[in-house]
Design an enzyme around this catalytic site. Structure first.
Site, PDB file in Angstrom:
ATOM      1  N   LYS A 272      64.462  40.534 -26.330  1.00 33.62           N
ATOM      2  CA  LYS A 272      65.867  40.934 -26.430  1.00 33.62           C
ATOM      3  C   LYS A 272      65.960  42.424 -26.131  1.00 33.62           C
ATOM      4  CE  LYS A 272      69.838  40.888 -29.582  1.00 33.62           C
ATOM      5  NZ  LYS A 272      70.323  40.474 -30.932  1.00 33.62           N
ATOM      6  N   ASP A 406      77.641  36.509 -38.338  1.00 37.01           N
ATOM      7  CA  ASP A 406      78.110  36.309 -36.962  1.00 37.01           C
ATOM      8  C   ASP A 406      77.624  34.977 -36.397  1.00 37.01           C
ATOM      9  OD1 ASP A 406      79.512  37.023 -34.712  1.00 37.01           O
ATOM     10  OD2 ASP A 406      77.885  38.186 -33.834  1.00 37.01           O
TER      11      ASP A 406
END
Length: 670
Positions: A272, A406
């Site tokens: 990432k 989230d």
């Protein structure tokens, strides 16, 4: 060196970039007009004086250079030959030409060096002005559009015409805003994703328009990723990886993910990487976001959304630090392995992390709205829904559990895993949870009051609802119906309905959603915005998590309705209350001097049994309900082996609830 000190304008240009001097893109003049102001007066005066002093200094430098050249030329002439009047005239012309040549050379050198030195700074300044102007112009147009529309509505008596005008204004402004968010990228995409889930707060024209932002995110170039990797680690990307995909397998608002192979071990990993541009633009974008909401508050005081920008300013720096995300992922993995090992939850293992880089194990799956994948692999959607309910209720009510704030569709995946049937949950799938940047810890007193609030909602107990709404959010009786609707996503009429008529346990119908949207259009949204500005920030994140998990559940199109989810919720709530009651019993046994034994007093036995029975009653009800669901599937009345959904319907749902009640009573009697 003179060349190094001949650019005082560099400080001025850098002062322009300082966010403390980048004022609100919209400011009001004395006549009430909206103007686009980018720098303050002091910055403009400093910039002007800097350029003046720079020109003066460069001219002086040029004269000195010419003087030195003239002296050298005169010395050479006097030593080489005798002078004459004609040669003096020639030398005079040469001197004038030399002066012009030296001046042009000095000016050209200054300009060239300036362009080289200031190229990046000038580019940043230009892009900052463009970025600010884009936000400012869209904000000005939307404010003006709403003001005109609201003024026009006051002159119209027809209610339907009023609603039509407002809906059209909502849609126009949402379309303009979407264009700005997409062009700006970065945290603006993140903000749009958050707004798309706030259907309890924003009109449907806004939330539906922003839905594409969930999957429409910018992609950074591979070359910029290579440069960032070298800058952050001190080594080349290819020194660590033998393979690294040039194209990302997924892109989000703040980062993108590439597949790679570690050179030393050959392990396949997911890397990432943060969008490199965020380091430059995030501070300005946060300031623009804050300014936007402040401007909206100025023109529409009753519509105060500054709490939203405040939350962004608090949470965004943590989300941009991948070392925090790595710790959140490790902590979540430890908690579920210790306290809920039966849940088929997969958290990718983190190998190492830097602030803008995160290397983790490669765990892939399909989106939760990929119903064809689940049906093809015999994955029961009802079981997926129940598993999600258990995971996020554990995060909210589990002792010491961190809360993932989230959980939108892009951060959760599902994969077929027949070997998972060996665990206690007896499922044939895994739930993979990504993106652990936005986490919060719920304080124990708040968690307990929140659990009691949900039990009161499920029971339809209005006095207890009022009490615990105040404990949880500080909301008084006048606003508690609004908060109850926001937290459940249901019309308050259904929230306070008796359980024998369904209450929140009955499926949500289209007419209920329409009535809620109409209420928002008719002014309830103003009260809701003001109320949310008063509640603690952790409650806002809990509301966000509730909304996102509800959206995930609705995307599964399950056949069981909301009954099972509420029973699972009640189980976790009762467990929280049970532990609190045990703690109170211990404190009473200690006689005020600390924690005593549960069995030190004869009366404690009755209290413990009573607390246990309250929890066991919910456990039994849930077990009977799930047993009934298994019987239904065995008889082909619900989801079969291929995941085909058979709706129960309102009458069937009510009959099912009656049967469950009978089974519970029979079990309790036994």
């Amino acid at each position: 060196m003179p060349a190094q000190t001949s650019f005082p304008s560099l400080a001025a240009l850098r002062r322009l970039q300082t966010l403390n001097h980048v004022h609100a893109p919209l400011r009001r003049t004395g006549s009430g007009r909206i103007t686009n102001g980018w720098t303050c007066a002091s910055c403009r005066s400093q910039l002007s004086s800097s350029f003046s002093s720079s020109s003066s200094y460069n001219s002086t430098l040029a004269r000195r250079s010419f003087s030195a050249s003239s002296k050298r030329y005169s010395n050479q002439s006097s030593n080489g030959s005798s002078s004459s009047s004609s040669s003096n005239n020639t030398n005079g012309k040469t001197t004038n030409n030399g002066r012009r040549t030296v001046l042009l050379a000095a000016g050209g050198g200054v300009a060239t060096a300036g362009l080289l030195a200031f190229g990046d700074d000038v580019k940043y300044t230009y892009e900052a002005v463009e970025r600010t102007g884009r936000v400012a112009s869209a904000l000005a147009v939307c404010v003006n559009d709403y003001r005109k529309t609201l003024n026009a509505r006051e002159k119209i008596e027809d209610a339907e015409e009023k609603q039509r005008l407002l809906r059209e204004c909502h849609q126009r402004c949402a379309d303009r805003t979407l264009e700005v968010l997409e062009k700006s990228g970065g945290i603006f995409i993140k903000l749009g994703q958050h707004l798309s889930a706030m259907n309890y707060l924003l009109p449907p024209e806004w939330t539906t328009t922003f839905i594409p932002l969930q999957d429409k995110c910018p992609v950074s170039s591979f070359e910029s990723i290579e440069r960032m990797f070298l800058q952050d680690t001190g080594t080349s990307l290819w020194d660590y990886f033998s393979e690294f995909s040039r194209e990302p397998i997924g892109a989000a608002s703040l980062a993108q993910v590439h597949l790679a192979t570690i050179k030393e071990t050959g392990q396949r990993v997911a890397v990432k990487v943060q969008h490199p541009s965020l380091q430059r633009w995030a501070p300005l974008d946060m300031r623009l976001t804050s300014t936007t909401f402040k401007t909206l508050k100025y023109f529409f005081p009753e519509y105060d959304l500054e709490w939203l920008s405040s939350e962004v300013e608090i949470s965004l720096p943590k989300e941009l630090d991948f070392t925090c995300e790595a710790e959140n992922a490790r902590r979540t993995s430890r908690h579920f392995s210790q306290h809920a090992p039966s849940l088929p939850l997969v958290i990718p293992d983190v190998l190492w992390a830097k602030k803008r880089l995160l290397v983790m194990a490669c765990e892939s799956g399909h989106r939760l709205d990929d119903l064809s994948y689940m049906d093809a692999h015999g994955i029961d959607r009802d079981e997926v829904s129940a598993t999600l309910a258990r995971i996020f209720n554990e995060m909210i009510f589990g002792e010491g559990a961190p809360l993932h704030c989230d959980p939108h569709g892009g951060n959760i995946a599902i994969r077929h895993n027949p070997s998972s049937r060996s665990n206690k949950a007896k499922t044939n799938f895994d739930i993979i949870l990504y993106d652990h940047g936005l986490y919060r810890d719920i304080p124990l007193p708040l968690r307990r009051s929140y659990a009691k609030l949900w039990l009161a909602i499920i029971d339809g107990d209005i006095p207890k609802m009022k009490r615990y709404v105040y404990e949880v959010a500080g909301i008084g009786e006048d606003k508690f119906p609004l908060f109850a609707s926001a937290i459940t996503g249901r019309d308050f009429i259904n929230v306070v309905s008796a359980t024998d008529s369904g209450g929140v346990l009955k499926p949500k119908e289209a007419s209920e959603q329409k009535s809620m949207s109409t209420a928002l259009q008719e002014g309830l949204i103003v009260d809701l915005v003001q109320m949310l500005g008063q509640v603690p920030r952790i409650i806002l994140l809990i509301l966000k998590t509730n909304d996102l998990t509800r959206a995930l559940d609705e995307s599964l199109h399950t056949s069981q309705g909301p009954v099972r989810q509420f029973l699972i919720l009640a189980r976790y709530c009762m467990r929280t209350v049970f532990y609190e009651q045990l703690e109170k019993i211990r404190e009473m046994s200690g006689g005020g001097g600390g924690r005593g034994s549960l069995w030190s007093r004869p009366g404690n036995v009755v209290l413990v049994v009573k607390a246990w029975w309250e929890m066991a009653r919910v456990e039994i009800k849930l077990e009977v309900f799930e047993l009934w669901l298994r019987v239904k599937r065995a008889l082909g009345l619900g989801q079969g082996g291929f995941g085909q959904s058979v709706p129960v319907g309102r009458k069937g749902q009510r009959r099912l609830e009656v049967e469950v009640e009978r089974e519970v009573e029979a079990t309790a009697t036994a």
